[in-house]
Design a protein around this motif. Structure first.
Motif, PDB file in Angstrom:
ATOM      1  N   ALA A 119       0.903  -1.367  -0.024  1.00 22.18           N
ATOM      2  CA  ALA A 119       0.052   0.247  -0.050  1.00 22.18           C
ATOM      3  C   ALA A 119       0.966   1.318   0.093  1.00 22.18           C
ATOM      4  CB  ALA A 119      -0.854   0.000   1.238  1.00 22.18           C
ATOM      5  N   PRO A 120       0.331   2.269  -0.557  1.00 23.41           N
ATOM      6  CA  PRO A 120       1.125   3.587  -0.311  1.00 23.41           C
ATOM      7  C   PRO A 120       1.048   4.008   1.025  1.00 23.41           C
ATOM      8  CG  PRO A 120      -0.977   3.802  -1.503  1.00 23.41           C
ATOM      9  CD  PRO A 120      -1.087   2.321  -1.151  1.00 23.41           C
ATOM     10  N   GLY A 121       2.035   4.764   1.289  1.00 22.46           N
ATOM     11  CA  GLY A 121       2.186   5.605   2.902  1.00 22.46           C
ATOM     12  C   GLY A 121       1.117   6.673   2.892  1.00 22.46           C
ATOM     13  N   GLU A 122       0.638   7.019   1.914  1.00 20.32           N
ATOM     14  CA  GLU A 122      -0.429   8.132   1.880  1.00 20.32           C
ATOM     15  C   GLU A 122      -1.674   7.689   2.316  1.00 20.32           C
ATOM     16  OE1 GLU A 122       2.504   9.459  -1.521  1.00 20.32           O
ATOM     17  OE2 GLU A 122       1.715   7.738  -0.592  1.00 20.32           O
ATOM     18  N   ASP A 123      -1.970   6.330   2.311  1.00 19.36           N
ATOM     19  CA  ASP A 123      -3.505   5.645   2.496  1.00 19.36           C
ATOM     20  C   ASP A 123      -3.007   4.300   3.165  1.00 19.36           C
ATOM     21  OD1 ASP A 123      -5.814   4.963   2.556  1.00 19.36           O
ATOM     22  OD2 ASP A 123      -6.161   4.755   0.370  1.00 19.36           O
ATOM     23  N   MET A 124      -2.827   4.341   4.395  1.00 17.23           N
ATOM     24  CA  MET A 124      -2.561   3.090   5.059  1.00 17.23           C
ATOM     25  C   MET A 124      -4.109   2.649   5.812  1.00 17.23           C
ATOM     26  SD  MET A 124       0.950   3.534   6.762  1.00 17.23           S
ATOM     27  CE  MET A 124       1.051   5.119   7.599  1.00 17.23           C
ATOM     28  N   LYS A 125      -5.035   2.593   5.117  1.00 21.97           N
ATOM     29  CA  LYS A 125      -6.477   2.330   5.628  1.00 21.97           C
ATOM     30  C   LYS A 125      -6.444   0.940   6.134  1.00 21.97           C
ATOM     31  CE  LYS A 125      -8.061   1.179   1.168  1.00 21.97           C
ATOM     32  NZ  LYS A 125      -9.033   1.705   0.029  1.00 21.97           N
ATOM     33  N   GLN A 126      -5.449  -0.040   5.915  1.00 23.74           N
ATOM     34  CA  GLN A 126      -5.564  -1.329   6.417  1.00 23.74           C
ATOM     35  C   GLN A 126      -5.120  -1.265   7.710  1.00 23.74           C
ATOM     36  OE1 GLN A 126      -3.871  -0.506   3.610  1.00 23.74           O
ATOM     37  NE2 GLN A 126      -3.688  -1.952   1.969  1.00 23.74           N
ATOM     38  N   LEU A 127      -4.488  -0.266   8.328  1.00 20.44           N
ATOM     39  CA  LEU A 127      -3.937  -0.090   9.696  1.00 20.44           C
ATOM     40  C   LEU A 127      -5.096   0.849  10.520  1.00 20.44           C
ATOM     41  CD1 LEU A 127      -0.168   0.371   9.078  1.00 20.44           C
ATOM     42  CD2 LEU A 127      -1.403  -1.843   9.481  1.00 20.44           C
TER      43      LEU A 127
END
Length: 238
Positions: A119-127
């Motif tokens: 995932a991109p660091g700008e969107d870590m929605k999994q965390l």
């Protein structure tokens, strides 16, 4: 000097025109494939040069461990897992790093490996919010598209009092010949280095990110033959 930089940049662009045309036409996916191999070599050499400094920085993680002797850690842009020997959710936008990461995990059994997130660091929605005690970012803010957004995500996933440890290469001083060459080489270097930017003044983003505490020191270039410039190393507390 700006005019000279533009002229030299044009010359380099002409000399590397096939590479830029391939990138423009979407025919330069090789970067994602070969970059992990390049980083595996450079990371090993970098660790030998920076071992004492990295141990000093990441050694502070032990102080965050409670009675459980556990700390929940996110390695942002984990790449080949080069930092594992110094300190187990890992995140990187390049899935081709995973086999190098698996090798590093096998060599560092003291870590409990949770998962590898592409995932991109700008969107870590999994965390989840506040789910991490520590976030580590080494040589990652140079290649993300929006460094400020990444730092916002870092703050989101950190618990209150959590720490972001960083080690990043940054721009040379403005007006210097070294900075001029970074300007000249940057358009071509981005294709070679998987989006790596040479002229980012990352310390400014960290200073403006509104961490409760920021400690940072400047270090000379690790490899004088590369245009990546000096580095900043330190920690930021949420």
């Amino acid at each position: 000097m700006d005019t000279l930089a533009q002229l030299l940049q044009l010359l380099v662009l002409l000399l590397t025109l096939p590479l830029h045309l391939m990138a423009l036409l979407g025919c330069w996916p090789l970067c994602k494939n070969y970059f992990p191999y390049l980083m595996a070599v450079l990371s090993a050499k970098s660790n030998r040069k920076m071992e004492s400094k990295k141990r000093e920085l990441f050694g502070q993680i032990e102080g965050l461990m409670g009675d459980s002797r556990m700390v929940v850690l996110l390695d942002l842009g984990c790449g080949t897992g080069a930092n594992f020997q110094f300190y187990p959710t890992c995140l990187d936008p390049n899935l081709h790093f995973e086999k190098f990461l698996t090798k590093s995990m096998a060599e560092n059994r003291h870590l409990q490996y949770e998962r590898f997130v592409v995932a991109p660091g700008e969107d870590m929605k999994q965390l989840a919010d506040g789910s991490m005690d520590v976030v580590i970012g080494t040589l990652v803010l140079c290649s993300v598209q929006r460094p400020r957004r990444v730092l916002q995500e870092v703050q989101r996933v950190l618990r209150p009092g959590g720490i972001f440890f960083f080690w990043e290469h940054v721009a040379e001083p403005r007006g210097s010949w070294a900075f001029l060459w970074q300007q000249v080489l940057e358009p071509t270097w981005k294709h070679i280095g998987d989006g790596c930017c040479l002229t980012r003044e990352t310390w400014k983003d960290l200073e403006n990110a509104q961490f409760s505490e920021l400690q940072m020191e400047r270090q000379p270039p690790t490899f004088k033959w590369l245009p990546t410039g000096p580095h900043i190393m330190g920690k930021a507390v949420k």
